[in-house]
Design an enzyme around this catalytic site. Sequence first.
Site, PDB file in Angstrom:
ATOM      1  CD  GLU A 135      -0.196 -10.983  -7.250  1.00  0.00           C
ATOM      2  OE1 GLU A 135      -0.161 -11.667  -6.209  1.00  0.00           O
ATOM      3  OE2 GLU A 135       0.233  -9.820  -7.326  1.00  0.00           O
ATOM      4  CG  HIS A 158       2.758 -10.462  -4.304  1.00  0.00           C
ATOM      5  ND1 HIS A 158       1.433 -10.160  -4.425  1.00  0.00           N
ATOM      6  CD2 HIS A 158       3.207  -9.696  -3.280  1.00  0.00           C
ATOM      7  CE1 HIS A 158       1.083  -9.267  -3.519  1.00  0.00           C
ATOM      8  NE2 HIS A 158       2.168  -8.969  -2.799  1.00  0.00           N
TER       9      HIS A 158
HETATM   10  P1  NAI Z   1       1.650   2.680   4.180  1.00  0.00           P
HETATM   11  O1  NAI Z   1       0.232   2.713   4.530  1.00  0.00           O
HETATM   12  O2  NAI Z   1       2.674   2.786   5.256  1.00  0.00           O
HETATM   13  O3  NAI Z   1       1.972   3.851   3.104  1.00  0.00           O
HETATM   14  C1  NAI Z   1       1.145   4.151   2.029  1.00  0.00           C
HETATM   15  C2  NAI Z   1       1.324   5.638   1.695  1.00  0.00           C
HETATM   16  O4  NAI Z   1       0.613   5.923   0.502  1.00  0.00           O
HETATM   17  C3  NAI Z   1       0.778   6.558   2.769  1.00  0.00           C
HETATM   18  O5  NAI Z   1       1.749   7.528   3.108  1.00  0.00           O
HETATM   19  C4  NAI Z   1      -0.451   7.199   2.112  1.00  0.00           C
HETATM   20  O6  NAI Z   1      -0.695   8.518   2.565  1.00  0.00           O
HETATM   21  C5  NAI Z   1      -0.032   7.180   0.659  1.00  0.00           C
HETATM   22  N1  NAI Z   1      -1.160   7.266  -0.274  1.00  0.00           N
HETATM   23  C6  NAI Z   1      -2.412   6.737  -0.159  1.00  0.00           C
HETATM   24  N2  NAI Z   1      -3.144   7.032  -1.244  1.00  0.00           N
HETATM   25  C7  NAI Z   1      -2.345   7.742  -2.071  1.00  0.00           C
HETATM   26  C8  NAI Z   1      -2.531   8.328  -3.339  1.00  0.00           C
HETATM   27  N3  NAI Z   1      -3.700   8.229  -3.989  1.00  0.00           N
HETATM   28  N4  NAI Z   1      -1.497   9.003  -3.883  1.00  0.00           N
HETATM   29  C9  NAI Z   1      -0.308   9.121  -3.245  1.00  0.00           C
HETATM   30  N5  NAI Z   1      -0.074   8.599  -2.024  1.00  0.00           N
HETATM   31  C10 NAI Z   1      -1.083   7.902  -1.451  1.00  0.00           C
HETATM   32  O7  NAI Z   1       1.860   1.358   3.338  1.00  0.00           O
HETATM   33  P2  NAI Z   1       3.199   0.525   3.152  1.00  0.00           P
HETATM   34  O8  NAI Z   1       3.378  -0.423   4.268  1.00  0.00           O
HETATM   35  O9  NAI Z   1       4.304   1.448   2.815  1.00  0.00           O
HETATM   36  O10 NAI Z   1       2.807  -0.343   1.861  1.00  0.00           O
HETATM   37  C11 NAI Z   1       2.703   0.235   0.580  1.00  0.00           C
HETATM   38  C12 NAI Z   1       2.165  -0.772  -0.416  1.00  0.00           C
HETATM   39  O11 NAI Z   1       3.052  -1.884  -0.516  1.00  0.00           O
HETATM   40  C13 NAI Z   1       0.810  -1.373  -0.056  1.00  0.00           C
HETATM   41  O12 NAI Z   1       0.013  -1.398  -1.218  1.00  0.00           O
HETATM   42  C14 NAI Z   1       1.109  -2.785   0.360  1.00  0.00           C
HETATM   43  O13 NAI Z   1       0.035  -3.653   0.110  1.00  0.00           O
HETATM   44  C15 NAI Z   1       2.291  -3.097  -0.531  1.00  0.00           C
HETATM   45  N6  NAI Z   1       3.129  -4.205  -0.080  1.00  0.00           N
HETATM   46  C16 NAI Z   1       3.619  -5.066  -1.027  1.00  0.00           C
HETATM   47  C17 NAI Z   1       4.406  -6.130  -0.661  1.00  0.00           C
HETATM   48  C18 NAI Z   1       4.978  -7.033  -1.702  1.00  0.00           C
HETATM   49  O14 NAI Z   1       5.266  -8.191  -1.394  1.00  0.00           O
HETATM   50  N7  NAI Z   1       5.182  -6.573  -2.907  1.00  0.00           N
HETATM   51  C19 NAI Z   1       4.704  -6.421   0.745  1.00  0.00           C
HETATM   52  C20 NAI Z   1       4.222  -5.403   1.656  1.00  0.00           C
HETATM   53  C21 NAI Z   1       3.435  -4.357   1.238  1.00  0.00           C
END
Ligand code: NAI
Length: 407
Positions: free
Chosen positions: A267, A290
């Site tokens: 990015e 993003h």
């Molecule tokens: P979180 O940690 O609350 O949830 C992640 C979930 O994914 C957990 O339930 C975990 O058990 C599961 N997980 C982990 N490895 C896995 C796998 N191999 N297969 C299936 N499930 C798996 O995280 P949150 O806060 O929900 O964030 C999710 C994603 O969103 C992160 O990558 C974060 O960086 C991204 N994000 C993107 C933003 C954007 O601006 N686009 C802003 C905020 C977050």
Amino acid sequence: MRTSFPKDKIKILLLENIHPIAESRLQAEGFSVQRESAARSEDELVELASEFHVLGIRSKTQITERVVEESKKLLSIGAFCIGTNQIALEAANRRGIPVFNAPYSNTRSVAELVIAEIISLSRQLAHRSQMAHQGVWEKSANGSNEIRGKTLGIVGYGHIGSQVSVLAESMGMKVVFYDITKKLPLGNSVQLESLTELFNIADFVSLHVPETSDTREMIGARELSRMKRGSYLINASRGSVVVIEDLVGHLKEGHLAGAAIDVFPVEPKSNEEKFESQLCGLKNVIITPHIGGSTEEAQESIGTEVSDSITKFINNGSTTGAVGFPNVDLPIQKECHRVLNVHKNVPGVLKEINHIVSEVGANIRAQYLSTDPNIGYLVMDLEKAEASEVSEKIKALSTSIKTRILF
Ligand code: NAI
């Protein structure tokens, strides 16, 4: 509650245009707050960390090991953002300086973007709008669908995934999800045993996993070909999760009806840098810079959350949610003095501290301890009469890193 010296002597510097709500909340607590719009250089930060007790930063300010090591006054660092890569966390830990961030302040913003994308993809909104802007009247129902009754497959049912689930169901979608851990399904959603099961039935697949070695390139040609013909892929998680080249292939070939991608393997570092992707120009592909978490509400919520964590730490010693630092969630202290001590986690420390307590004849009302491999964070509520002497003696121990007292 009083800190060991007047609150207006506690100086807080907020850099990089942190949301003004942080300034007003910290000022309302009685702290001296200075707010600036720019980031600062390492040399400047070294000086500032000897003048200010708290530095509040966003992603551009680099708090290096040198800044932390040479700081004379720094009590805490506020990362008014999601990530903490810009901070030398291990050095901060060794110096007993907790770092607070706000990892979930933008959860709802991401979830709302995903909902918008589900409808937009389903109605080819981006494409139709682009055509109309160019003077092309493309009125047709072909390939446009309601989302009601369609199946959304969520991969990663954490903070964001579960929010998307609730919002999607409220619009009449069926929700299935896959997560590596057992999760409580919200509403009528159903947890599936495998990704393949999810790909078999989902009309929309939305990715909400963190960046780990398992999720790196988790969605490539094999996975995409398992998705239903005519389905859609949404990725607002991390750029490394999807193999863009494979996605482009499946879009061009028509296996997927569209995609919405907010995060990319590479990015631009700033708005001035050019963005390039093989996805540019493809039909019914929404690409966004993003912005999943980029809303004014999220910025305000980050400002509130981080400033409140800092206030709690200064006022009562709580380190709940601190990154790379032992977490202690403390009750309000009543009718006692509170001694807060960060020490090296080496054998015999607690014995020495307990020896001081018994030597002074102090009565411990409550004691809390949390440790990690490097340091221990010990909090003791003591009878007022002996607390200061105990605090001074603990401070003098060679194993002590930082000691404070709250009256
Ligand atoms: P979180 O940690 O609350 O949830 C992640 C979930 O994914 C957990 O339930 C975990 O058990 C599961 N997980 C982990 N490895 C896995 C796998 N191999 N297969 C299936 N499930 C798996 O995280 P949150 O806060 O929900 O964030 C999710 C994603 O969103 C992160 O990558 C974060 O960086 C991204 N994000 C993107 C933003 C954007 O601006 N686009 C802003 C905020 C977050």
